[in-house]
Scaffold this motif. Structure first.
Motif, PDB file in Angstrom:
ATOM      1  N   ARG A 127       0.699  -1.298   0.048  1.00 45.64           N
ATOM      2  CA  ARG A 127      -0.074   0.110  -0.074  1.00 45.64           C
ATOM      3  C   ARG A 127       0.638   1.416  -0.093  1.00 45.64           C
ATOM      4  NH1 ARG A 127      -3.284  -3.089   3.974  1.00 45.64           N
ATOM      5  NH2 ARG A 127      -5.428  -3.423   3.145  1.00 45.64           N
ATOM      6  N   VAL A 128       1.797   1.152   0.743  1.00 49.94           N
ATOM      7  CA  VAL A 128       2.871   2.443   0.985  1.00 49.94           C
ATOM      8  C   VAL A 128       3.523   2.680  -0.412  1.00 49.94           C
ATOM      9  CG1 VAL A 128       4.963   3.128   1.966  1.00 49.94           C
ATOM     10  CG2 VAL A 128       3.253   2.362   3.452  1.00 49.94           C
ATOM     11  N   GLY A 129       3.999   1.399  -1.165  1.00 48.35           N
ATOM     12  CA  GLY A 129       4.390   1.682  -2.471  1.00 48.35           C
ATOM     13  C   GLY A 129       3.484   2.181  -3.420  1.00 48.35           C
ATOM     14  N   ASP A 130       2.254   2.054  -3.284  1.00 49.80           N
ATOM     15  CA  ASP A 130       1.213   2.437  -4.243  1.00 49.80           C
ATOM     16  C   ASP A 130       1.096   4.087  -3.730  1.00 49.80           C
ATOM     17  OD1 ASP A 130       0.858   0.073  -5.361  1.00 49.80           O
ATOM     18  OD2 ASP A 130      -0.792  -0.420  -4.213  1.00 49.80           O
ATOM     19  N   ILE A 131       0.989   4.397  -2.589  1.00 51.91           N
ATOM     20  CA  ILE A 131       0.818   5.827  -2.151  1.00 51.91           C
ATOM     21  C   ILE A 131       2.162   6.644  -2.751  1.00 51.91           C
ATOM     22  CG2 ILE A 131       0.687   7.332  -0.154  1.00 51.91           C
ATOM     23  CD1 ILE A 131      -0.961   4.746   0.948  1.00 51.91           C
ATOM     24  N   VAL A 132       3.341   5.948  -2.395  1.00 51.52           N
ATOM     25  CA  VAL A 132       4.797   6.832  -2.952  1.00 51.52           C
ATOM     26  C   VAL A 132       4.443   7.168  -4.297  1.00 51.52           C
ATOM     27  CG1 VAL A 132       7.038   6.642  -3.067  1.00 51.52           C
ATOM     28  CG2 VAL A 132       5.877   5.888  -0.793  1.00 51.52           C
ATOM     29  N   GLU A 133       4.187   6.051  -5.111  1.00 52.39           N
ATOM     30  CA  GLU A 133       4.014   6.334  -6.434  1.00 52.39           C
ATOM     31  C   GLU A 133       3.245   7.474  -6.834  1.00 52.39           C
ATOM     32  OE1 GLU A 133       3.339   3.623 -10.690  1.00 52.39           O
ATOM     33  OE2 GLU A 133       2.996   2.855  -8.681  1.00 52.39           O
ATOM     34  N   ALA A 134       1.851   7.553  -6.346  1.00 51.19           N
ATOM     35  CA  ALA A 134       1.131   8.545  -6.407  1.00 51.19           C
ATOM     36  C   ALA A 134       1.384   9.943  -6.133  1.00 51.19           C
ATOM     37  CB  ALA A 134      -0.336   8.167  -5.831  1.00 51.19           C
ATOM     38  N   ILE A 135       1.927   9.963  -4.993  1.00 57.03           N
ATOM     39  CA  ILE A 135       2.788  11.277  -4.628  1.00 57.03           C
ATOM     40  C   ILE A 135       3.869  11.632  -5.557  1.00 57.03           C
ATOM     41  CG2 ILE A 135       4.064  12.353  -2.868  1.00 57.03           C
ATOM     42  CD1 ILE A 135       2.689  10.546  -0.933  1.00 57.03           C
ATOM     43  N   ARG A 136       4.549  10.895  -5.947  1.00 60.77           N
ATOM     44  CA  ARG A 136       5.794  10.947  -6.836  1.00 60.77           C
ATOM     45  C   ARG A 136       5.266  11.380  -8.309  1.00 60.77           C
ATOM     46  NH1 ARG A 136      10.089   8.619  -4.087  1.00 60.77           N
ATOM     47  NH2 ARG A 136      10.839   9.963  -2.835  1.00 60.77           N
ATOM     48  N   ASP A 137       4.143  10.875  -8.725  1.00 61.71           N
ATOM     49  CA  ASP A 137       3.683  11.306 -10.142  1.00 61.71           C
ATOM     50  C   ASP A 137       3.199  12.894 -10.058  1.00 61.71           C
ATOM     51  OD1 ASP A 137       3.637   8.701 -11.010  1.00 61.71           O
ATOM     52  OD2 ASP A 137       1.556   8.280 -10.538  1.00 61.71           O
ATOM     53  N   ARG A 138       2.644  13.393  -8.914  1.00 63.99           N
ATOM     54  CA  ARG A 138       2.600  14.786  -8.706  1.00 63.99           C
ATOM     55  C   ARG A 138       3.606  15.785  -8.427  1.00 63.99           C
ATOM     56  NH1 ARG A 138      -3.538  15.615  -6.211  1.00 63.99           N
ATOM     57  NH2 ARG A 138      -4.249  13.928  -6.950  1.00 63.99           N
ATOM     58  N   ALA A 139       4.777  15.016  -7.691  1.00 55.89           N
ATOM     59  CA  ALA A 139       5.862  15.584  -6.937  1.00 55.89           C
ATOM     60  C   ALA A 139       7.052  14.959  -7.267  1.00 55.89           C
ATOM     61  CB  ALA A 139       5.808  16.330  -5.627  1.00 55.89           C
ATOM     62  N   PRO A 140       7.659  14.812  -8.292  1.00 54.94           N
ATOM     63  CA  PRO A 140       8.907  13.751  -8.364  1.00 54.94           C
ATOM     64  C   PRO A 140       9.941  13.959  -7.392  1.00 54.94           C
ATOM     65  CG  PRO A 140       8.108  14.468 -10.591  1.00 54.94           C
ATOM     66  CD  PRO A 140       7.507  15.565  -9.589  1.00 54.94           C
ATOM     67  N   GLY A 141      10.171  15.108  -6.919  1.00 50.59           N
ATOM     68  CA  GLY A 141      11.314  15.600  -6.107  1.00 50.59           C
ATOM     69  C   GLY A 141      11.259  15.597  -4.620  1.00 50.59           C
ATOM     70  N   VAL A 142       9.970  15.131  -4.320  1.00 48.01           N
ATOM     71  CA  VAL A 142       9.637  15.309  -2.657  1.00 48.01           C
ATOM     72  C   VAL A 142      10.409  14.209  -2.122  1.00 48.01           C
ATOM     73  CG1 VAL A 142       7.626  14.082  -2.787  1.00 48.01           C
ATOM     74  CG2 VAL A 142       7.919  15.881  -1.434  1.00 48.01           C
ATOM     75  N   GLU A 143      10.849  14.446  -0.764  1.00 47.70           N
ATOM     76  CA  GLU A 143      11.208  13.341   0.037  1.00 47.70           C
ATOM     77  C   GLU A 143      10.111  12.613   0.647  1.00 47.70           C
ATOM     78  OE1 GLU A 143      13.820  14.744   3.062  1.00 47.70           O
ATOM     79  OE2 GLU A 143      15.051  15.930   1.837  1.00 47.70           O
ATOM     80  N   VAL A 144      10.182  11.407   0.832  1.00 51.39           N
ATOM     81  CA  VAL A 144       9.159  10.681   1.521  1.00 51.39           C
ATOM     82  C   VAL A 144       9.703   9.837   2.646  1.00 51.39           C
ATOM     83  CG1 VAL A 144       7.358   8.635   1.351  1.00 51.39           C
ATOM     84  CG2 VAL A 144       7.991  10.239  -0.649  1.00 51.39           C
ATOM     85  N   CYS A 145       9.096  10.037   3.905  1.00 46.34           N
ATOM     86  CA  CYS A 145       9.356   9.422   5.167  1.00 46.34           C
ATOM     87  C   CYS A 145       8.124   8.555   5.464  1.00 46.34           C
ATOM     88  CB  CYS A 145       9.713  10.338   6.254  1.00 46.34           C
ATOM     89  SG  CYS A 145      10.312   9.640   7.628  1.00 46.34           S
ATOM     90  N   ALA A 146       8.316   7.245   5.793  1.00 45.23           N
ATOM     91  CA  ALA A 146       7.227   6.487   6.465  1.00 45.23           C
ATOM     92  C   ALA A 146       7.571   5.928   7.794  1.00 45.23           C
ATOM     93  CB  ALA A 146       7.630   5.259   5.901  1.00 45.23           C
ATOM     94  N   CYS A 147       6.380   6.329   8.421  1.00 40.27           N
ATOM     95  CA  CYS A 147       6.226   5.968   9.916  1.00 40.27           C
ATOM     96  C   CYS A 147       5.199   5.023  10.191  1.00 40.27           C
ATOM     97  CB  CYS A 147       6.139   7.134  10.815  1.00 40.27           C
ATOM     98  SG  CYS A 147       5.877   7.005  12.489  1.00 40.27           S
ATOM     99  N   LEU A 148       5.481   3.492  10.078  1.00 41.67           N
ATOM    100  CA  LEU A 148       4.583   2.429  10.332  1.00 41.67           C
ATOM    101  C   LEU A 148       4.686   1.447  11.447  1.00 41.67           C
ATOM    102  CD1 LEU A 148       5.206   1.449   6.598  1.00 41.67           C
ATOM    103  CD2 LEU A 148       3.484   3.040   7.308  1.00 41.67           C
ATOM    104  N   GLY A 149       5.670   2.011  12.338  1.00 45.38           N
ATOM    105  CA  GLY A 149       5.770   1.084  13.605  1.00 45.38           C
ATOM    106  C   GLY A 149       7.008   0.095  13.430  1.00 45.38           C
ATOM    107  N   LEU A 150       6.902  -0.819  14.281  1.00 42.47           N
ATOM    108  CA  LEU A 150       8.159  -1.783  14.274  1.00 42.47           C
ATOM    109  C   LEU A 150       8.283  -2.430  13.047  1.00 42.47           C
ATOM    110  CD1 LEU A 150       7.270  -3.272  17.769  1.00 42.47           C
ATOM    111  CD2 LEU A 150       9.085  -1.388  17.522  1.00 42.47           C
ATOM    112  N   LEU A 151       9.594  -2.677  12.517  1.00 40.70           N
ATOM    113  CA  LEU A 151       9.711  -3.361  11.210  1.00 40.70           C
ATOM    114  C   LEU A 151      10.362  -4.867  11.424  1.00 40.70           C
ATOM    115  CD1 LEU A 151      11.658  -0.631   9.308  1.00 40.70           C
ATOM    116  CD2 LEU A 151       9.181  -1.395   8.860  1.00 40.70           C
TER     117      LEU A 151
END
Length: 361
Positions: free
Chosen positions: A128-152
């Motif tokens: 899901r996060v991968g799909d969201i990152v793709e959608a965000i970068r379609d609009r803003a290719p250069g933006v940094e993306v930080c994820a916060c999803l809990g324990l890995l």
């Protein structure tokens, strides 16, 4: 007074030279009286200016999944057993998240922080996060993306890196000594392990603290020393918002002056690292918020996960009024001259009202 000024001078000298900060010196900063507050801010500002000039980095939160967390972190409005009146919803769709992120990006944010409640992500959540990152970068290719999803878990940090995530946030929150008093469903070592996993996968480690939970000066200094040890590249300093319906409701232990000392201690402990003023700055720093910009070089724009922040318009005006410019602006003069126009792009909303999208959409 002369002795304390010598301590501050040494903290600056060591910070400029890359010499690790002395724990006793940080304790002196934390214990200093209000009569020394401006001296502390000025000393920290020297390091801030050296490493980050007059730029402020804007970060924008998108709450992908809100409420109903199985963990019992005492400070959190989304915790197990919380009766706090917050929005509860499952995952946003990619285009919803991208639309939410665009509000902050259009106002000058260069990093989007994607947050989801829960103990940790499932493999499906990583997708899901991968799909969201793709959608965000379609609009803003250069933006940094930080994820916060809990324990890995094993391999998840690598998968997040493969999706295009740049950084991972997992705060240590308080000292190892005190951690068991605020959470029983996981421990301090679990949090350190997740930061280590993110760092090993090539994600920029983002980890900070929450002040105002009854900790001592020593607890603040100890967590800062640990954040330095683990190599946190971004240190969010949050101030407790004591939500009704949580165990820490009614806990108002902070003053604006103490908040500034904590921020300064973070700058001295991690001189060249991004220090971010996080949640609670509006209610705890109050009229001293502008001074915090001379110590920290990064803030969240607008609202937080489950609480309203200062209006984005006020954030941007505060930055411009204090002689700072936005990181990522093409040139300083243009950034300053268009600050007024940018402020119109950000309009906060009431939490719990309207659509279950991220703030300021």
């Amino acid at each position: 007074m002369t002795s304390f000024r010598s301590t501050l001078d040494k903290l600056v000298t060591d910070g400029l030279a890359g010499v690790p900060t002395d724990r006793d010196a940080l304790m002196e900063v934390m214990a200093s009286g209000d009569e020394h507050l401006l001296d502390v801010v000025v000393a920290a500002a020297r390091l801030r200016r050296h490493h980050f000039a007059n730029r402020v980095k804007l970060n924008y939160l998108v709450n992908l999944k809100s409420g109903l967390c199985p963990e019992d972190c005492g400070y959190c409005s989304q915790r197990l057993g919380s009766t706090a009146d917050v929005l509860k919803y499952s995952w946003l769709k990619p285009q919803q998240a991208a639309t939410a992120a665009a509000a902050g990006i259009d106002a000058g944010a260069v990093r989007v922080c994607l947050v989801a409640s829960g103990r940790g992500p499932s493999d499906r959540d990583i997708d899901r996060v991968g799909d969201i990152v793709e959608a965000i970068r379609d609009r803003a290719p250069g933006v940094e993306v930080c994820a916060c999803l809990g324990l890995l878990a094993d391999g998840q940090a690598d998968r997040l890196a493969d999706t295009g995530v740049d950084a991972y946030n997992h705060n240590l929150n308080t000292s190892d000594r005190r951690y068991g008093t605020i959470c029983t469903t996981h421990d301090f070592a679990d949090r350190v392990d997740t930061v280590d996993r993110a760092k090993s996968a090539g994600l920029s480690p983002c980890s900070g603290l929450i002040a105002g939970m009854g900790e001592t000066d020593a607890d603040i200094v100890d967590v800062l020393m640990e954040l330095r040890r683990i190599g946190s590249a971004s240190v969010p300093v949050n101030f407790l918002i004591p939500f009704e319906g949580t165990p820490l409701a009614g806990t108002w232990d902070l003053t604006p002056q103490r908040c500034l000392r904590i921020l300064a201690a973070a700058r001295f402990a991690c001189p060249g690292v991004e220090v971010r003023v996080g949640a609670g700055r509006e209610v705890h720093l109050r009229s001293l918020q502008p001074l915090a910009l001379h110590v920290a070089n990064s803030i969240f724009l607008g609202d937080y996960l489950t609480s309203e922040g200062q209006a984005g318009k006020a954030d941007l005006a505060m930055i411009a009024d204090n002689g700072f410019v936005l990181e990522g602006a093409e040139d300083t003069e243009a950034d300053a001259s268009t600050a007024g126009a940018r402020t119109e792009l950000v309009r906060p909303r009431k939490r719990g009202a309207g659509t279950a999208l991220a703030p300021n959409t």
